[in-house]
Design an enzyme around this catalytic site. Structure first.
Site, PDB file in Angstrom:
ATOM      1  N   GLU A  55       7.112   3.163  -1.313  1.00 25.62           N
ATOM      2  CA  GLU A  55       6.226   2.074  -0.880  1.00 25.62           C
ATOM      3  C   GLU A  55       7.027   1.164   0.061  1.00 25.62           C
ATOM      4  O   GLU A  55       8.133   0.740  -0.278  1.00 25.62           O
ATOM      5  CB  GLU A  55       5.712   1.324  -2.118  1.00 25.62           C
ATOM      6  CG  GLU A  55       5.125  -0.048  -1.878  1.00 25.62           C
ATOM      7  CD  GLU A  55       3.960  -0.092  -0.898  1.00 25.62           C
ATOM      8  OE1 GLU A  55       3.065   0.754  -0.981  1.00 25.62           O
ATOM      9  OE2 GLU A  55       3.969  -0.987  -0.027  1.00 25.62           O
ATOM     10  N   ASP A  74     -16.982   0.126   5.643  1.00 21.71           N
ATOM     11  CA  ASP A  74     -15.589   0.114   6.104  1.00 21.71           C
ATOM     12  C   ASP A  74     -15.466  -0.221   7.588  1.00 21.71           C
ATOM     13  O   ASP A  74     -14.498  -0.844   8.009  1.00 21.71           O
ATOM     14  CB  ASP A  74     -14.934   1.491   5.878  1.00 21.71           C
ATOM     15  CG  ASP A  74     -14.661   1.783   4.409  1.00 21.71           C
ATOM     16  OD1 ASP A  74     -15.105   0.983   3.552  1.00 21.71           O
ATOM     17  OD2 ASP A  74     -14.018   2.808   4.118  1.00 21.71           O
ATOM     18  N   GLY A  96       3.174   5.630   0.103  1.00 20.07           N
ATOM     19  CA  GLY A  96       2.187   4.552  -0.009  1.00 20.07           C
ATOM     20  C   GLY A  96       1.825   4.312  -1.469  1.00 20.07           C
ATOM     21  O   GLY A  96       1.287   5.198  -2.129  1.00 20.07           O
ATOM     22  N   GLY A 113      -0.442   2.285  -2.781  1.00 19.36           N
ATOM     23  CA  GLY A 113      -1.701   1.550  -2.885  1.00 19.36           C
ATOM     24  C   GLY A 113      -2.688   2.321  -3.744  1.00 19.36           C
ATOM     25  O   GLY A 113      -2.295   3.126  -4.601  1.00 19.36           O
ATOM     26  N   GLY A 161      -3.131   3.836   4.023  1.00 20.79           N
ATOM     27  CA  GLY A 161      -4.244   3.001   4.473  1.00 20.79           C
ATOM     28  C   GLY A 161      -5.275   3.802   5.245  1.00 20.79           C
ATOM     29  O   GLY A 161      -5.107   5.000   5.480  1.00 20.79           O
ATOM     30  N   HIS A 179     -17.068  -7.177 -31.761  1.00 18.16           N
ATOM     31  CA  HIS A 179     -15.759  -6.890 -32.341  1.00 18.16           C
ATOM     32  C   HIS A 179     -15.809  -5.523 -32.984  1.00 18.16           C
ATOM     33  O   HIS A 179     -16.790  -5.207 -33.644  1.00 18.16           O
ATOM     34  CB  HIS A 179     -15.404  -7.944 -33.399  1.00 18.16           C
ATOM     35  CG  HIS A 179     -14.086  -7.678 -34.053  1.00 18.16           C
ATOM     36  ND1 HIS A 179     -12.884  -7.902 -33.401  1.00 18.16           N
ATOM     37  CD2 HIS A 179     -13.778  -7.185 -35.278  1.00 18.16           C
ATOM     38  CE1 HIS A 179     -11.896  -7.567 -34.213  1.00 18.16           C
ATOM     39  NE2 HIS A 179     -12.402  -7.127 -35.356  1.00 18.16           N
ATOM     40  N   ILE A 187      -4.858   4.854  -3.203  1.00 23.81           N
ATOM     41  CA  ILE A 187      -4.934   6.321  -3.187  1.00 23.81           C
ATOM     42  C   ILE A 187      -3.637   6.933  -3.710  1.00 23.81           C
ATOM     43  O   ILE A 187      -3.662   7.866  -4.516  1.00 23.81           O
ATOM     44  CB  ILE A 187      -5.264   6.821  -1.754  1.00 23.81           C
ATOM     45  CG1 ILE A 187      -6.677   6.367  -1.372  1.00 23.81           C
ATOM     46  CG2 ILE A 187      -5.124   8.335  -1.654  1.00 23.81           C
ATOM     47  CD1 ILE A 187      -7.103   6.705   0.040  1.00 23.81           C
ATOM     48  N   CYS A 245     -17.053   8.758   0.091  1.00 26.42           N
ATOM     49  CA  CYS A 245     -17.004   8.400  -1.329  1.00 26.42           C
ATOM     50  C   CYS A 245     -17.406   9.565  -2.225  1.00 26.42           C
ATOM     51  O   CYS A 245     -16.695   9.919  -3.153  1.00 26.42           O
ATOM     52  CB  CYS A 245     -17.910   7.193  -1.583  1.00 26.42           C
ATOM     53  SG  CYS A 245     -18.084   6.791  -3.319  1.00 26.42           S
TER      54      CYS A 245
HETATM   55  P1  NAD Z   1      -3.847   0.891   0.580  1.00 25.96           P
HETATM   56  O1  NAD Z   1      -3.934  -0.120   1.640  1.00 25.96           O
HETATM   57  O2  NAD Z   1      -4.439   0.637  -0.731  1.00 25.96           O
HETATM   58  O3  NAD Z   1      -2.310   1.228   0.303  1.00 25.96           O
HETATM   59  C1  NAD Z   1      -1.448   1.682   1.298  1.00 25.96           C
HETATM   60  C2  NAD Z   1      -0.043   1.388   0.851  1.00 25.96           C
HETATM   61  O4  NAD Z   1       0.838   2.049   1.721  1.00 25.96           O
HETATM   62  C3  NAD Z   1       0.297  -0.092   0.899  1.00 25.96           C
HETATM   63  O5  NAD Z   1       0.903  -0.440  -0.309  1.00 25.96           O
HETATM   64  C4  NAD Z   1       1.259  -0.197   2.079  1.00 25.96           C
HETATM   65  O6  NAD Z   1       2.214  -1.213   1.912  1.00 25.96           O
HETATM   66  C5  NAD Z   1       1.913   1.169   2.048  1.00 25.96           C
HETATM   67  N1  NAD Z   1       2.454   1.633   3.311  1.00 25.96           N
HETATM   68  C6  NAD Z   1       1.959   1.454   4.562  1.00 25.96           C
HETATM   69  N2  NAD Z   1       2.725   2.105   5.461  1.00 25.96           N
HETATM   70  C7  NAD Z   1       3.706   2.716   4.763  1.00 25.96           C
HETATM   71  C8  NAD Z   1       4.808   3.546   5.117  1.00 25.96           C
HETATM   72  N3  NAD Z   1       5.018   3.917   6.381  1.00 25.96           N
HETATM   73  N4  NAD Z   1       5.617   4.004   4.138  1.00 25.96           N
HETATM   74  C9  NAD Z   1       5.390   3.649   2.838  1.00 25.96           C
HETATM   75  N5  NAD Z   1       4.366   2.874   2.444  1.00 25.96           N
HETATM   76  C10 NAD Z   1       3.539   2.415   3.392  1.00 25.96           C
HETATM   77  O7  NAD Z   1      -4.391   2.229   1.259  1.00 25.96           O
HETATM   78  P2  NAD Z   1      -4.801   3.631   0.632  1.00 25.96           P
HETATM   79  O8  NAD Z   1      -4.213   3.818  -0.715  1.00 25.96           O
HETATM   80  O9  NAD Z   1      -4.519   4.627   1.702  1.00 25.96           O
HETATM   81  O10 NAD Z   1      -6.351   3.469   0.476  1.00 25.96           O
HETATM   82  C11 NAD Z   1      -7.137   3.144   1.614  1.00 25.96           C
HETATM   83  C12 NAD Z   1      -8.322   2.300   1.229  1.00 25.96           C
HETATM   84  O11 NAD Z   1      -9.254   3.094   0.548  1.00 25.96           O
HETATM   85  C13 NAD Z   1      -7.966   1.153   0.318  1.00 25.96           C
HETATM   86  O12 NAD Z   1      -7.647   0.008   1.023  1.00 25.96           O
HETATM   87  C14 NAD Z   1      -9.203   0.984  -0.487  1.00 25.96           C
HETATM   88  O13 NAD Z   1      -9.985   0.025   0.145  1.00 25.96           O
HETATM   89  C15 NAD Z   1      -9.883   2.331  -0.440  1.00 25.96           C
HETATM   90  N6  NAD Z   1      -9.780   2.998  -1.740  1.00 25.96           N
HETATM   91  C16 NAD Z   1     -10.298   2.389  -2.832  1.00 25.96           C
HETATM   92  C17 NAD Z   1     -10.197   2.989  -4.057  1.00 25.96           C
HETATM   93  C18 NAD Z   1     -10.792   2.314  -5.255  1.00 25.96           C
HETATM   94  O14 NAD Z   1     -11.604   1.419  -5.069  1.00 25.96           O
HETATM   95  N7  NAD Z   1     -10.404   2.689  -6.464  1.00 25.96           N
HETATM   96  C19 NAD Z   1      -9.544   4.190  -4.199  1.00 25.96           C
HETATM   97  C20 NAD Z   1      -9.020   4.778  -3.076  1.00 25.96           C
HETATM   98  C21 NAD Z   1      -9.141   4.164  -1.845  1.00 25.96           C
END
Ligand code: NAD
Length: 473
Positions: free
Chosen positions: A203, A312, A180, A182, A271, A444, A184, A43
């Site tokens: 994605e 984690d 991906g 998600g 992920g 406000h 990150i 982190c």
């Molecule tokens: P994530 O699980 O958030 O997103 C991964 C994305 O990749 C998903 O949408 C998934 O469907 C997609 N995916 C998987 N395999 C794929 C492929 N082969 N091709 C294309 N897309 C694919 O994972 P992340 O973004 O790697 O983050 C990991 C973890 O780290 C998160 O689950 C979260 O818990 C943590 N994180 C949190 C924060 C925050 O709190 N702001 C920020 C960064 C990371």
């Protein structure tokens, strides 16, 4: 309290250092083992903190560009990458240095190195400086975190980045493919976009940020689509070929016009997986689930009573604040205090622009579980504060039990949503009813009024938004 006083904590991220500090504050004899110079873990060193420092810069760059609409024009930014990295590193250094100091003040013994468990309640530590230590313990907390998943399809190459190398910002690639959509991918994709890269996201599923309700994601997606080069949903990378001056990829997806493409760099963010291998757990009674997470009970005790596991490595969601919360539970359980992991709401925040945040029950989950809920949505176009910011792209949404009027979940997308969600988490945790939020005076003009007004909508209308009778439910 049991006689057990020597506690070893393996892993020094927000779970591990919090556990070590709590345990020391309760008079236990604590050794904390981490791999960096100071506590902080992923982190602080290569995750939340450096990415947020860079996202802050991204926000500044974006706002400077957008100010032209209000009659304020700045020249094109000159970006000094070395200085930017230096600033980011100074943020990390300041916070991790502070944690080191806080640990010393508490007399937590910090060992920098790699720990592996031995058969007799002992940990062997291969110290980073070359030495070895053996630490005996009565109780141990495993807080070893997680690491990025890197599927075999992606070869090792300076053109293929994971979240850690992407934070180094070695250069600003002209074109970047983010694999991906998600947390990150969207956060770091936003950083590179603001710095000037042409960003494409692939994605694998049908939507960005799986986990959040689609109406909230739609607000974020609209802006990202307008800024990023392309968002390709239901698409996968099936081949990667790095070359000297580019990286070739083959994509497979629905209605994809050009499956073969070239990018300057790739960022793989598909992920993370738990760090439970190579720890010597085979010498213990600690058991894992099929995904490699350590099995724990409500007190975060593992299947071997000498060991607790948090963060984690102990299961989803992989979020720093969930780890720190578990740290408190585990230490209280060690002390024989009544403690259980039972949160009603864990906030999730994606720090994009706009931010996306939610907690408690989502609308999607409510449908799956057949919960009788009423959904109320307050669009930010009706918020005076949002208009003054020029950022009406936002939505605040409440998921409320129709019978007892308790707020079960909240979702917010918009600038500052990550801060606004705190009130919602408190409301859900405390079992607040819609009337509690409605009748609480909010300052406000602030964006927090959108929470109050979405609660007002539960009962009919709110002053700034007139709901058609078919809305809600
Ligand atoms: P994530 O699980 O958030 O997103 C991964 C994305 O990749 C998903 O949408 C998934 O469907 C997609 N995916 C998987 N395999 C794929 C492929 N082969 N091709 C294309 N897309 C694919 O994972 P992340 O973004 O790697 O983050 C990991 C973890 O780290 C998160 O689950 C979260 O818990 C943590 N994180 C949190 C924060 C925050 O709190 N702001 C920020 C960064 C990371």
């Amino acid at each position: 309290m049991a006689e057990a006083q020597r506690v070893v904590v393996i892993g020094a991220g927000p779970g591990g250092y919090a556990a070590a500090f709590h345990a020391a504050d309760h008079g236990l004899d604590v050794t904390l083992i981490g791999q960096e110079e100071n506590p902080g873990g992923v982190c602080l060193y290569v995750g939340c903190i450096p990415s947020k420092a860079l996202l802050h810069v991204a926000k500044l760059l974006n706002e400077a560009r957008e100010a032209a609409e209000w009659g304020i024009e700045f020249g094109a930014p000159k970006i000094d990458l070395a200085q930017l990295r230096g600033w980011k590193d100074s943020v990390v250094g300041r916070l991790t240095g502070g944690l080191g100091q806080l640990g010393r003040t508490r007399q937590v013994r910090y060992l920098r190195g790699r720990a592996s468990l031995e058969p007799q309640a002992a940990v062997a530590v291969e110290l980073t400086d070359g030495g070895h230590e053996r630490v005996e313990f009565d109780l141990a907390v495993i807080a070893t975190g997680s690491r990025p998943v890197m599927p075999g399809l992606f070869p090792q190459s300076p053109r293929v980045m994971d979240s850690t190398s992407a934070l180094d910002i070695d250069d600003i690639p002209e074109t970047l493919l983010v694999v991906g959509g998600g947390y990150i991918g969207l956060e770091l994709g936003s950083v590179y976009h603001a710095l000037g890269s042409r960003v494409t996201v692939v994605e694998a599923t049908g939507g960005l940020a799986p986990g959040a309700d689609r109406d909230l994601v739609a607000v974020l997606e609209k802006r990202i689509r307008a800024n990023f080069h392309e968002i390709l949903l239901d698409t996968k990378v099936i081949e990667v070929t790095p070359a000297d001056d580019h990286v070739g990829v083959k994509l497979a997806g629905l209605d994809l016009a050009e499956p073969e493409r070239r990018y300057d760099k790739l960022l793989v963010a598909v992920g993370r997986r738990p760090n439970s291998a190579g720890l010597g757990l085979e010498h213990t009674g600690v058991r894992l689930d099929d995904h490699g997470f350590i099995l724990v009970d409500a007190q975060r005790r593992t299947t071997d009573e000498r060991f607790y596991a948090i963060g984690d490595v102990a299961g989803q969601p992989m979020l720093a604040h969930k780890a720190s919360y578990e740290a408190r539970i585990a230490v209280e359980a060690m002390l024989g205090l009544p403690a259980a992991y039972d949160p009603a709401a864990i906030p999730a925040v994606v720090f994009t622009d706009p931010e996306l945040a939610w907690c408690g029950l989502t609308e999607t989950e409510a449908k799956v579980r057949g919960r009788d809920v009423k959904i109320t949505r307050f669009p930010w176009a009706a918020s005076g504060r949002a208009v003054t910011l020029g950022r009406t792209d936002g939505l605040t949404k409440l998921i409320t039990d129709v019978h007892n009027e308790r707020v079960l979940g909240v979702g917010i997308v918009g600038v500052g949503a990550g801060e606004l969600i705190a009130e919602a988490v408190l409301a859900v945790e405390m079992g607040a009813r819609a009337a509690d939020l409605q009748m609480t005076i909010h300052a406000h003009p602030t964006l927090s009024e959108t929470v109050m007004e979405s609660a007002e909508l539960f009962f009919g209308q709110s002053p700034h938004y007139y709901q058609r009778q078919t809305e809600g439910r």
